[in-house]
Motif scaffolding. Sequence first.
Motif, PDB file in Angstrom:
ATOM      1  N   MET A   1       0.834  -1.235  -0.056  1.00 34.95           N
ATOM      2  CA  MET A   1      -0.045  -0.040   0.020  1.00 34.95           C
ATOM      3  C   MET A   1       0.840   1.290  -0.121  1.00 34.95           C
ATOM      4  N   SER A   2       0.473   2.140  -0.751  1.00 37.07           N
ATOM      5  CA  SER A   2       1.051   3.616  -0.971  1.00 37.07           C
ATOM      6  C   SER A   2       0.464   4.770  -0.911  1.00 37.07           C
ATOM      7  N   ARG A   3       0.692   5.342   0.164  1.00 37.29           N
ATOM      8  CA  ARG A   3      -0.345   6.600   0.296  1.00 37.29           C
ATOM      9  C   ARG A   3       0.814   7.675   0.322  1.00 37.29           C
ATOM     10  N   SER A   4       0.345   9.150   0.208  1.00 41.85           N
ATOM     11  CA  SER A   4       1.053  10.290   0.280  1.00 41.85           C
ATOM     12  C   SER A   4       0.627  11.245   1.520  1.00 41.85           C
ATOM     13  N   PHE A   5       1.203  11.989   2.100  1.00 41.56           N
ATOM     14  CA  PHE A   5       0.895  13.051   3.175  1.00 41.56           C
ATOM     15  C   PHE A   5      -0.482  14.011   2.012  1.00 41.56           C
ATOM     16  N   ALA A   6      -0.059  13.969   0.812  1.00 39.10           N
ATOM     17  CA  ALA A   6      -1.120  14.989   0.172  1.00 39.10           C
ATOM     18  C   ALA A   6      -2.335  14.471   0.134  1.00 39.10           C
ATOM     19  N   ALA A   7      -2.379  13.277   0.026  1.00 38.23           N
ATOM     20  CA  ALA A   7      -3.774  12.667  -0.181  1.00 38.23           C
ATOM     21  C   ALA A   7      -4.518  12.636   1.132  1.00 38.23           C
ATOM     22  N   LEU A   8      -3.770  12.423   2.149  1.00 37.79           N
ATOM     23  CA  LEU A   8      -4.311  12.569   3.446  1.00 37.79           C
ATOM     24  C   LEU A   8      -4.793  13.835   3.833  1.00 37.79           C
ATOM     25  N   ALA A   9      -4.026  15.010   3.253  1.00 40.72           N
ATOM     26  CA  ALA A   9      -4.385  16.396   3.532  1.00 40.72           C
ATOM     27  C   ALA A   9      -5.626  16.764   2.638  1.00 40.72           C
ATOM     28  N   CYS A  10      -5.819  16.129   1.407  1.00 38.43           N
ATOM     29  CA  CYS A  10      -6.934  16.541   0.717  1.00 38.43           C
ATOM     30  C   CYS A  10      -8.173  15.868   0.892  1.00 38.43           C
ATOM     31  N   ALA A  11      -8.060  14.637   1.708  1.00 42.21           N
ATOM     32  CA  ALA A  11      -9.314  14.018   2.093  1.00 42.21           C
ATOM     33  C   ALA A  11     -10.372  14.694   2.373  1.00 42.21           C
ATOM     34  N   PRO A  12     -10.217  15.857   3.609  1.00 35.65           N
ATOM     35  CA  PRO A  12     -11.449  16.368   4.226  1.00 35.65           C
ATOM     36  C   PRO A  12     -11.960  17.536   3.031  1.00 35.65           C
TER      37      PRO A  12
ATOM     38  N   SER B   1      -7.252  30.589   2.655  1.00 34.38           N
ATOM     39  CA  SER B   1      -6.994  31.924   2.351  1.00 34.38           C
ATOM     40  C   SER B   1      -5.791  32.171   2.113  1.00 34.38           C
ATOM     41  N   GLY B   2      -5.403  33.244   1.417  1.00 32.47           N
ATOM     42  CA  GLY B   2      -4.291  33.619   0.908  1.00 32.47           C
ATOM     43  C   GLY B   2      -3.754  33.003  -0.273  1.00 32.47           C
ATOM     44  N   ASP B   3      -2.769  33.199  -0.876  1.00 28.36           N
ATOM     45  CA  ASP B   3      -2.655  33.003  -2.382  1.00 28.36           C
ATOM     46  C   ASP B   3      -1.939  31.741  -2.313  1.00 28.36           C
ATOM     47  N   GLU B   4      -1.757  31.082  -3.624  1.00 27.98           N
ATOM     48  CA  GLU B   4      -1.491  29.771  -3.841  1.00 27.98           C
ATOM     49  C   GLU B   4      -0.007  29.506  -3.392  1.00 27.98           C
ATOM     50  N   GLU B   5       0.836  30.280  -3.569  1.00 25.81           N
ATOM     51  CA  GLU B   5       2.332  30.197  -3.014  1.00 25.81           C
ATOM     52  C   GLU B   5       2.273  29.929  -1.477  1.00 25.81           C
ATOM     53  N   ASP B   6       1.513  30.884  -0.806  1.00 24.68           N
ATOM     54  CA  ASP B   6       1.700  30.654   0.825  1.00 24.68           C
ATOM     55  C   ASP B   6       1.044  29.308   1.115  1.00 24.68           C
ATOM     56  N   TRP B   7       0.163  28.990   0.666  1.00 24.69           N
ATOM     57  CA  TRP B   7      -0.481  27.704   0.618  1.00 24.69           C
ATOM     58  C   TRP B   7       0.566  26.599   0.533  1.00 24.69           C
ATOM     59  N   GLN B   8       1.215  26.795  -0.718  1.00 23.84           N
ATOM     60  CA  GLN B   8       2.151  25.447  -0.948  1.00 23.84           C
ATOM     61  C   GLN B   8       3.259  25.525   0.073  1.00 23.84           C
ATOM     62  N   LYS B   9       3.585  26.698   0.685  1.00 23.13           N
ATOM     63  CA  LYS B   9       4.620  26.734   1.351  1.00 23.13           C
ATOM     64  C   LYS B   9       4.358  26.006   2.950  1.00 23.13           C
ATOM     65  N   GLN B  10       2.920  26.279   3.182  1.00 27.72           N
ATOM     66  CA  GLN B  10       2.506  25.970   4.547  1.00 27.72           C
ATOM     67  C   GLN B  10       2.170  24.453   4.269  1.00 27.72           C
ATOM     68  N   ALA B  11       1.778  23.940   3.348  1.00 28.25           N
ATOM     69  CA  ALA B  11       1.604  22.421   3.041  1.00 28.25           C
ATOM     70  C   ALA B  11       3.171  21.794   2.947  1.00 28.25           C
ATOM     71  N   ILE B  12       4.126  22.224   2.625  1.00 29.84           N
ATOM     72  CA  ILE B  12       5.415  21.650   2.590  1.00 29.84           C
ATOM     73  C   ILE B  12       5.889  21.581   3.913  1.00 29.84           C
TER      74      ILE B  12
ATOM     75  N   ASN C   1       9.933  14.380  -0.113  1.00 28.30           N
ATOM     76  CA  ASN C   1       9.640  14.755  -1.449  1.00 28.30           C
ATOM     77  C   ASN C   1       8.608  13.973  -2.138  1.00 28.30           C
ATOM     78  N   ASN C   2       7.621  13.907  -1.502  1.00 28.68           N
ATOM     79  CA  ASN C   2       6.164  13.205  -2.279  1.00 28.68           C
ATOM     80  C   ASN C   2       5.172  14.110  -2.161  1.00 28.68           C
ATOM     81  N   MET C   3       5.274  15.451  -2.485  1.00 28.30           N
ATOM     82  CA  MET C   3       4.360  16.504  -2.580  1.00 28.30           C
ATOM     83  C   MET C   3       4.651  16.987  -4.189  1.00 28.30           C
ATOM     84  N   SER C   4       3.358  17.217  -4.891  1.00 27.15           N
ATOM     85  CA  SER C   4       3.375  17.750  -5.998  1.00 27.15           C
ATOM     86  C   SER C   4       2.396  18.826  -6.118  1.00 27.15           C
ATOM     87  N   PHE C   5       2.573  20.100  -6.777  1.00 26.32           N
ATOM     88  CA  PHE C   5       1.712  21.092  -6.964  1.00 26.32           C
ATOM     89  C   PHE C   5       1.578  21.488  -8.247  1.00 26.32           C
TER      90      PHE C   5
END
Length: 323
Positions: free
Chosen positions: A1-12, A51-62, A88-92
Motif C-alpha cells: 500500500m502506498s499513500r502520501s501526505f498530500a492525499a491525506l491532507a486533501c481527504a477532508p 485563504s491567502g495566495d497559492e504560493e503561501d498555501w504551498q509553503k504551508q503544505a510543505i 519529496n512526496n508532494m506535487s503542486f
Amino acid sequence: MSRSFAALACAPLLALALVLAGCGADPGPDSTPDPADSPLSKYMMAVYGQSGDEEDWQKQAIEDNKKTEELVAQCMNEEGFEYIPQTNNMSFDAGTEWKPESEEWVAEYGYGAVNWPGRDDANEQEQVEDPNQDYLTGLSESEQMAYSESLWGPQPAEEDLAEDGSYSPTWEEQGCYGWASHEIRGDDPMQLEEHKPLMDALQTFWQKQSTAPELSEVDAEWAECMADGGHGGFAQQADAQNSIQDEMNQYYESQTEYVENDPELEEIGEREIALALVDLECREKTDYRAKAAEIQFELEEKFIADHKAELDALKADAEQGRK
C-alpha cells in the motif's frame, strides 16, 4: 500500500469539492457567477482555512508535510519499526486548465472522460521513490502486515463498513499517519459528533441540488434544445455527461486486459465529443450556466439562513483548532 501526505491532507476537501462545482475550470463569461464565490463555498473555505495566495498555501503544505513525516517516523520507531521521513512526496502541478465552456476545448476533449488535458503527461510523470521500500521488502510477510497496520491503521472489518461499502475511520484508527495528522491539525470538525446533524443536512442538500424543483424550468428549456439537436431523452443537464460516464463504467467493467488505442473506447470518445458540443450549444442558447448558478446561490443562501448557528459553530471550531 502506498499513500502520501498530500492525499491525506486533501481527504477532508472532498466535501469542499462538492461545493466548488466549477473548481479548476474556466468560469466562462464574465457575467456568469463563479461557483467558487457561492455562499456555501465561502463558508467551507473558511472552515478549512483556504485563504491567502497559492504560493503561501504551498509553503504551508510543505512545512506541514515535513512535520507530519517527522512525527510518523517517531511513532513508527516507538512501534518498533524503522522509518525514513518522506519529504519529496508532494506535487503542486496544477495541470492544464479545463475549459468546458470553450467550444474549441470541448471539440477536442468533450467532457474530459475519454481524453483530457495532460493525460499523456500524467502517464509519463516520474514516480516518487519510497525511501522505506528496501526496509519493507526485507521484512517477513507478517512483519509487513504489522508495519502497514502501524503506519495506516488496521483494515476495517465488514461490520465497520457503511451500507454503500465506504469506510470513514477516525484519526485513532489511521495508525501513525492519523496520529501525526491529528497532532498538527487537531480534530477534523466535520467528524465531530456535535456537527453530524449539520454534515448530514449538507450531504442531503448537495445530493438534491441538481434535482431541485427550482431548476425544472431551465432544465426543460435545455432538454428541448438537446432534443432539437438530436440528443433527446435527457431530463436534466447533468444527465448528458453522466450518460458518458455510465458508458465508461460499463467499458472498464467489461475489460479483462488493457487494450492500447482500443477502437471501442475511441467510439465512446467520438460520441462524447458530439454530445458535449450540442450540450455546450444548448447551455449557451438557454443561458443555462448563469441561470443555474443564480438558483444555486439562492438555495445556498436559504440553507445558510436555516442552519446559520450550526455553520457558525462549525467555522468557530475549525478556527479554534488551527490556533
